[in-house]
Design a protein around this motif. Structure first.
Motif, PDB file in Angstrom:
ATOM      1  N   ALA A 172     -38.153  -4.893  49.536  1.00 23.79           N
ATOM      2  CA  ALA A 172     -38.012  -6.217  48.870  1.00 23.79           C
ATOM      3  C   ALA A 172     -37.006  -7.376  49.640  1.00 23.79           C
ATOM      4  O   ALA A 172     -37.167  -8.354  50.089  1.00 23.79           O
ATOM      5  N   VAL A 173     -35.817  -6.584  50.067  1.00 24.67           N
ATOM      6  CA  VAL A 173     -35.078  -7.422  50.805  1.00 24.67           C
ATOM      7  C   VAL A 173     -35.498  -7.750  51.964  1.00 24.67           C
ATOM      8  O   VAL A 173     -35.522  -8.981  52.667  1.00 24.67           O
ATOM      9  N   ALA A 174     -36.036  -6.833  52.666  1.00 21.19           N
ATOM     10  CA  ALA A 174     -36.361  -7.196  54.137  1.00 21.19           C
ATOM     11  C   ALA A 174     -37.605  -7.989  54.224  1.00 21.19           C
ATOM     12  O   ALA A 174     -37.844  -8.901  54.983  1.00 21.19           O
ATOM     13  N   GLU A 175     -38.732  -8.095  53.182  1.00 23.04           N
ATOM     14  CA  GLU A 175     -39.503  -9.024  53.157  1.00 23.04           C
ATOM     15  C   GLU A 175     -39.237 -10.464  52.592  1.00 23.04           C
ATOM     16  O   GLU A 175     -39.809 -11.504  53.288  1.00 23.04           O
ATOM     17  N   GLU A 176     -38.342 -10.533  51.624  1.00 23.03           N
ATOM     18  CA  GLU A 176     -38.005 -11.577  51.238  1.00 23.03           C
ATOM     19  C   GLU A 176     -36.698 -12.300  52.048  1.00 23.03           C
ATOM     20  O   GLU A 176     -36.589 -13.749  52.016  1.00 23.03           O
ATOM     21  N   LEU A 177     -36.069 -11.510  52.755  1.00 24.05           N
ATOM     22  CA  LEU A 177     -34.871 -12.029  53.668  1.00 24.05           C
ATOM     23  C   LEU A 177     -33.864 -12.848  52.590  1.00 24.05           C
ATOM     24  O   LEU A 177     -33.183 -13.845  53.315  1.00 24.05           O
ATOM     25  N   ILE A 179     -27.333   6.021  55.668  1.00 27.27           N
ATOM     26  CA  ILE A 179     -28.052   6.173  57.139  1.00 27.27           C
ATOM     27  C   ILE A 179     -27.016   6.170  58.195  1.00 27.27           C
ATOM     28  O   ILE A 179     -27.059   6.578  59.216  1.00 27.27           O
ATOM     29  N   GLY A 180     -25.775   5.305  57.921  1.00 20.30           N
ATOM     30  CA  GLY A 180     -24.908   5.479  58.849  1.00 20.30           C
ATOM     31  C   GLY A 180     -24.809   4.112  59.859  1.00 20.30           C
ATOM     32  O   GLY A 180     -24.276   4.298  60.928  1.00 20.30           O
ATOM     33  N   THR A 181     -25.587   3.073  59.438  1.00 19.88           N
ATOM     34  CA  THR A 181     -26.010   1.918  60.376  1.00 19.88           C
ATOM     35  C   THR A 181     -26.255   0.703  59.413  1.00 19.88           C
ATOM     36  O   THR A 181     -27.007   0.978  58.467  1.00 19.88           O
ATOM     37  N   PRO A 182     -25.958  -0.616  59.902  1.00 17.51           N
ATOM     38  CA  PRO A 182     -26.171  -1.581  59.349  1.00 17.51           C
ATOM     39  C   PRO A 182     -27.738  -1.905  59.299  1.00 17.51           C
ATOM     40  O   PRO A 182     -28.260  -1.841  60.442  1.00 17.51           O
ATOM     41  N   ARG A 186     -25.479 -18.028  54.832  1.00 16.03           N
ATOM     42  CA  ARG A 186     -26.774 -18.807  54.264  1.00 16.03           C
ATOM     43  C   ARG A 186     -28.036 -17.889  54.660  1.00 16.03           C
ATOM     44  O   ARG A 186     -29.199 -18.333  54.201  1.00 16.03           O
ATOM     45  N   ARG A 187     -28.049 -16.851  55.712  1.00 11.96           N
ATOM     46  CA  ARG A 187     -29.293 -16.239  55.876  1.00 11.96           C
ATOM     47  C   ARG A 187     -28.984 -14.890  56.219  1.00 11.96           C
ATOM     48  O   ARG A 187     -27.892 -14.590  56.624  1.00 11.96           O
ATOM     49  N   ILE A 188     -30.066 -13.999  55.995  1.00  8.18           N
ATOM     50  CA  ILE A 188     -29.823 -12.579  56.508  1.00  8.18           C
ATOM     51  C   ILE A 188     -30.935 -12.232  57.515  1.00  8.18           C
ATOM     52  O   ILE A 188     -32.014 -12.922  57.381  1.00  8.18           O
ATOM     53  N   ALA A 189     -30.734 -11.435  58.186  1.00  7.20           N
ATOM     54  CA  ALA A 189     -31.746 -10.931  59.125  1.00  7.20           C
ATOM     55  C   ALA A 189     -31.770  -9.426  59.358  1.00  7.20           C
ATOM     56  O   ALA A 189     -30.649  -8.750  59.142  1.00  7.20           O
ATOM     57  N   LEU A 190     -33.023  -8.792  59.620  1.00  9.99           N
ATOM     58  CA  LEU A 190     -33.030  -7.342  59.941  1.00  9.99           C
ATOM     59  C   LEU A 190     -32.290  -7.024  61.217  1.00  9.99           C
ATOM     60  O   LEU A 190     -32.590  -7.617  62.208  1.00  9.99           O
ATOM     61  N   THR A 191     -31.786  -6.136  61.334  1.00 11.49           N
ATOM     62  CA  THR A 191     -30.953  -5.443  62.558  1.00 11.49           C
ATOM     63  C   THR A 191     -32.299  -4.900  63.259  1.00 11.49           C
ATOM     64  O   THR A 191     -33.620  -4.450  62.923  1.00 11.49           O
TER      65      THR A 191
END
Length: 299
Positions: free
Chosen positions: A11-16, A43-46, A53-58
């Motif tokens: 959900a977070v990955a799709e909505e960002l 998992i051991g990693t971000p 103001r924004r987030i993005a997938l690593t």
């Protein structure tokens, strides 16, 4: 790691956006953020780059997203498969049937109607003599059997229920003096030689033949045995004797062969369904329900 962690992550990955993702998942934003951090720690990693103001997938998050979606899809598929199985709509049925059943409408109509109603169920069909079917049911190698029950011993724990009766026919050579009679009494054939199944073949028909002949006042004289009904019909055509077979086999037309109706009381061969005596699985219950519909419907 639990499936809910994967759902929150997707959900977070799709909505960002944590606020929109929290609304989508019907959860508060602080608990959602905590669940994502717990996942990252496990998992051991971000999985996300977080800015004001924004987030993005690593890169790790992008790779993890495809797997998370696949796991969730497989989970949904597994749940649906289990639900279908619980409704008797998925799985495999192992069905035995006596060879003469292939010439009746009962087997064909049941299989056709069942396939229409439960297309996702696999059917494993095995042509077997009745005695072999009963043994296979007792050993758990079959789920249900279409049998010709007529004097055979039934194993403990296996139930047999009659669902129909087929009239018996006397199969005679066209040169027989009674070939044109249409309907006859069995006592008129006391001097004839009979072609029959071997006693050990696992069919109930030899018991029925013996019972009917004794009721007519004589012991049948067996001059030839054959394990297949169609072979017996061919031997009748060759003039080797007469045979007694279920009426549906009358559709087998060979030169010099005639079929006569029997007037004797009890001149029929029972069609029965056999299954282990316990509460049937949803899969088997659905099949038996269709069978009962077919057996109860007029031909």
């Amino acid at each position: 790691m639990e499936l809910r962690h994967l759902r929150y992550f997707v959900a977070v990955a799709e909505e960002l956006n944590f606020t929109r993702a929290a609304e989508r998942m019907h959860i508060g934003q602080p608990p959602l953020s905590m669940q994502i951090r717990d996942l990252e720690e496990e998992i051991g990693t971000p999985l996300f780059d977080r800015e004001k103001r924004r987030i993005a997938l690593t890169e790790a998050g992008r790779r993890f997203l495809d797997h998370a979606r696949g796991i969730l899809a497989q989970s949904r598929a597994a749940v649906e498969e289990a639900r279908r199985a619980g409704r008797g709509e998925a799985g495999e049925l192992r069905i035995g049937f006596a060879s003469s059943l292939a010439y009746t409408s009962t087997l064909a109509d049941t299989l056709y109607r069942y396939r229409q109603r439960y297309p996702q169920v696999g059917l494993q069909l095995r042509e077997m003599f009745t005695l072999d079917q009963l043994g296979a049911l007792a050993r758990g190698e079959l789920d249900v059997g279409f049998v010709r029950h007529g004097g055979l011993e039934v194993p403990v724990g296996v139930g047999v229920r009659e669902i129909g009766r087929d009239p018996l026919r006397l199969v005679v050579n066209a040169a027989h003096p009674l070939a044109g009679a249409g309907a006859v009494s069995l006592d008129r054939f006391r001097d004839d030689g009979f072609i029959a199944f071997p006693p050990d073949v696992g069919s109930g028909l030899p018991f029925v033949l013996e019972r009917l002949c004794r009721s007519a006042g004589f012991e049948p004289r067996i001059v030839q045995t054959a394990r297949e009904a169609t072979t017996q019909i061919g031997l009748v055509g060759a003039g080797l004797g007469v045979a007694m077979l279920p009426g549906p086999l009358e559709c087998v037309r060979l030169p010099r062969v005639r079929y006569l109706a029997l007037l004797d009381e009890g001149a029929y061969f029972s069609l029965a369904v056999a299954a282990v005596e316990r509460t049937p699985s949803p899969l088997l219950a659905g099949f038996l329900a269709v069978l009962d519909e077919v057996a109860a419907s007029p031909e």
